[in-house]
Scaffold this motif. Structure first.
Motif, PDB file in Angstrom:
ATOM      1  N   ASP A 182     -14.914   8.874  13.646  1.00  0.00           N
ATOM      2  CA  ASP A 182     -16.167   8.415  14.259  1.00  0.00           C
ATOM      3  C   ASP A 182     -16.368   6.929  13.976  1.00  0.00           C
ATOM      4  N   THR A 183     -15.530   6.115  14.605  1.00  0.00           N
ATOM      5  CA  THR A 183     -15.549   4.668  14.412  1.00  0.00           C
ATOM      6  C   THR A 183     -15.441   3.969  15.779  1.00  0.00           C
ATOM      7  N   PRO A 184     -15.849   2.698  15.831  1.00  0.00           N
ATOM      8  CA  PRO A 184     -15.785   1.980  17.119  1.00  0.00           C
ATOM      9  C   PRO A 184     -14.364   1.917  17.697  1.00  0.00           C
ATOM     10  N   ASN A 185     -13.364   1.790  16.852  1.00  0.00           N
ATOM     11  CA  ASN A 185     -11.993   1.702  17.394  1.00  0.00           C
ATOM     12  C   ASN A 185     -11.532   3.042  17.944  1.00  0.00           C
ATOM     13  N   GLY A 186     -11.830   4.114  17.224  1.00  0.00           N
ATOM     14  CA  GLY A 186     -11.442   5.446  17.701  1.00  0.00           C
ATOM     15  C   GLY A 186     -12.111   5.763  19.025  1.00  0.00           C
ATOM     16  N   GLU A 243      -7.439  10.226   4.486  1.00  0.00           N
ATOM     17  CA  GLU A 243      -6.382  11.003   5.141  1.00  0.00           C
ATOM     18  C   GLU A 243      -5.386  10.128   5.909  1.00  0.00           C
ATOM     19  N   GLN A 244      -5.824   8.910   6.273  1.00  0.00           N
ATOM     20  CA  GLN A 244      -4.927   8.011   7.017  1.00  0.00           C
ATOM     21  C   GLN A 244      -3.735   7.546   6.179  1.00  0.00           C
ATOM     22  N   MET A 245      -3.812   7.748   4.839  1.00  0.00           N
ATOM     23  CA  MET A 245      -2.714   7.348   3.956  1.00  0.00           C
ATOM     24  C   MET A 245      -1.760   8.518   3.684  1.00  0.00           C
ATOM     25  N   ASN A 256       0.674   1.693  10.084  1.00  0.00           N
ATOM     26  CA  ASN A 256      -0.453   0.789   9.809  1.00  0.00           C
ATOM     27  C   ASN A 256      -1.711   1.565   9.377  1.00  0.00           C
ATOM     28  N   HIS A 257      -1.579   2.848   9.154  1.00  0.00           N
ATOM     29  CA  HIS A 257      -2.643   3.736   8.631  1.00  0.00           C
ATOM     30  C   HIS A 257      -4.037   3.506   9.213  1.00  0.00           C
ATOM     31  N   LYS A 258      -4.088   3.438  10.553  1.00  0.00           N
ATOM     32  CA  LYS A 258      -5.418   3.278  11.178  1.00  0.00           C
ATOM     33  C   LYS A 258      -5.516   4.168  12.409  1.00  0.00           C
ATOM     34  N   VAL A 259      -6.715   4.640  12.665  1.00  0.00           N
ATOM     35  CA  VAL A 259      -6.989   5.288  13.941  1.00  0.00           C
ATOM     36  C   VAL A 259      -7.452   4.194  14.914  1.00  0.00           C
ATOM     37  N   PRO A 260      -7.262   4.392  16.209  1.00  0.00           N
ATOM     38  CA  PRO A 260      -6.758   5.575  16.891  1.00  0.00           C
ATOM     39  C   PRO A 260      -5.237   5.590  17.020  1.00  0.00           C
ATOM     40  N   VAL A 261      -4.720   6.828  17.187  1.00  0.00           N
ATOM     41  CA  VAL A 261      -3.317   7.037  17.569  1.00  0.00           C
ATOM     42  C   VAL A 261      -3.340   8.019  18.731  1.00  0.00           C
ATOM     43  N   TRP A 287       0.026   3.488  18.819  1.00  0.00           N
ATOM     44  CA  TRP A 287      -1.122   3.056  18.010  1.00  0.00           C
ATOM     45  C   TRP A 287      -1.507   1.660  18.422  1.00  0.00           C
ATOM     46  N   GLU A 288      -2.653   1.201  17.987  1.00  0.00           N
ATOM     47  CA  GLU A 288      -3.363  -0.009  18.436  1.00  0.00           C
ATOM     48  C   GLU A 288      -4.122   0.341  19.717  1.00  0.00           C
ATOM     49  N   SER A 289      -5.448   0.258  19.596  1.00  0.00           N
ATOM     50  CA  SER A 289      -6.306   0.688  20.703  1.00  0.00           C
ATOM     51  C   SER A 289      -5.991  -0.030  22.010  1.00  0.00           C
ATOM     52  N   GLY A 290      -5.676  -1.319  21.952  1.00  0.00           N
ATOM     53  CA  GLY A 290      -5.388  -2.065  23.178  1.00  0.00           C
ATOM     54  C   GLY A 290      -4.155  -1.512  23.888  1.00  0.00           C
TER      55      GLY A 290
HETATM   56  N1  GSH Z   1      -6.418  -3.135  15.541  1.00  0.00           N
HETATM   57  C1  GSH Z   1      -6.641  -1.722  15.356  1.00  0.00           C
HETATM   58  C2  GSH Z   1      -7.779  -1.499  14.406  1.00  0.00           C
HETATM   59  C3  GSH Z   1      -7.944  -0.034  14.038  1.00  0.00           C
HETATM   60  C4  GSH Z   1      -8.876   0.146  12.845  1.00  0.00           C
HETATM   61  O1  GSH Z   1      -9.279  -0.842  12.201  1.00  0.00           O
HETATM   62  N2  GSH Z   1      -9.189   1.411  12.521  1.00  0.00           N
HETATM   63  C5  GSH Z   1     -10.010   1.701  11.365  1.00  0.00           C
HETATM   64  C6  GSH Z   1     -11.209   2.537  11.778  1.00  0.00           C
HETATM   65  S1  GSH Z   1     -12.280   1.622  12.893  1.00  0.00           S
HETATM   66  C7  GSH Z   1      -9.203   2.535  10.370  1.00  0.00           C
HETATM   67  O2  GSH Z   1      -8.540   3.474  10.773  1.00  0.00           O
HETATM   68  N3  GSH Z   1      -9.262   2.187   9.080  1.00  0.00           N
HETATM   69  C8  GSH Z   1      -8.584   2.908   8.050  1.00  0.00           C
HETATM   70  C9  GSH Z   1      -7.750   2.024   7.141  1.00  0.00           C
HETATM   71  O3  GSH Z   1      -7.746   0.788   7.342  1.00  0.00           O
HETATM   72  O4  GSH Z   1      -7.122   2.533   6.219  1.00  0.00           O
HETATM   73  C10 GSH Z   1      -6.895  -1.063  16.722  1.00  0.00           C
HETATM   74  O5  GSH Z   1      -7.489  -1.745  17.576  1.00  0.00           O
HETATM   75  O6  GSH Z   1      -6.506   0.086  16.937  1.00  0.00           O
END
Ligand code: GSH
Length: 201
Positions: free
Chosen positions: A8-12, A37-39, A49-54, A63-66
């Motif tokens: 529940d984040t702006p990127n997801g 959980e991303q780790m 890169n341990h970030k959502v969204p995927v 991965w990478e929202s763009g």
């Molecule tokens: N540049 C990435 C940014 C993604 C991002 O920053 N996701 C955050 C949530 S808004 C995240 O998963 N953070 C977890 C972490 O950094 O470990 C994209 O646009 O997809």
């Protein structure tokens, strides 16, 4: 079947908003980034890169929202203007967000959410000023009366919406100083697909 790993984040929410707009069926996996959980190994295997969204589109993992929004727009032939100029403009705004509003609002938010005794006023000032400058750029772009960044509604708008809508809801002065940006954010927020996408996960 499309599988969206999100939180529940702006990127997801950029991706759930786009999928709702496209009307494509998809399965949602809620990644509990609040619990780290991303780790976990299974998630790092999807996104080092341990970030959502995927997005997992039938085995094609992105991965990478763009990049995800560009893939979806190209695959379904929507959310990118058909004419070459409009198309590259929409892509330009998507890139502009990942290097601009995204990281700067993220860091600004992180800086102001710190406990009071750990807050660094200089960081708050630097990121706040940059957010305000970027909102001024968007305001200048919208000053010719266009309803959306690339003329018609596109991935460029969806990329920017998540962070800016939160800032508008919070009444952040860095954004509220620009009525055209506030109006454009509200126009996007009225779309039923946006309202559905904001409920995910
Ligand atoms: N540049 C990435 C940014 C993604 C991002 O920053 N996701 C955050 C949530 S808004 C995240 O998963 N953070 C977890 C972490 O950094 O470990 C994209 O646009 O997809």
């Amino acid at each position: 079947m499309i599988k969206l790993y999100t939180a529940d984040t702006p990127n997801g929410r950029k991706v759930s908003i786009a999928l709702e707009e496209l009307g494509v069926p998809y399965e949602v996996v809620h990644v509990r980034i609040d619990q780290g959980e991303q780790m976990s190994d299974w998630f790092l295997a999807l996104n080092p890169n341990h970030k959502v969204p995927v997005l997992d589109d039938d085995g094609l993992v992105i991965w990478e929202s763009g990049a995800i929004l560009l893939h979806l727009a190209e695959k379904y032939g929507k959310l990118l203007p058909a004419d070459p100029k409009g198309r590259i403009e929409a892509i330009q705004y998507a890139f502009f967000q990942t290097g601009g509003i995204g990281p700067n609002m993220g860091r600004f938010g992180a800086a102001i959410r710190k406990p009071e005794d750990e807050r660094n006023p200089e960081m708050i000032q630097i990121f706040g000023d940059e957010v305000q400058r970027l909102c001024g750029v968007l305001d200048r772009i919208l000053s010719d009366g266009r309803p959306f960044l690339a003329g018609e509604y596109s991935i460029g708008d969806i990329m920017h919406y998540g962070w800016l809508s939160i800032a508008v809801k919070l009444g952040a002065p860095q954004v509220m100083a620009f009525p055209r940006v506030v109006e454009w954010t509200k126009r996007i927020g009225e779309r039923p697909a946006v309202q559905r996408g904001e409920q995910i996960p």
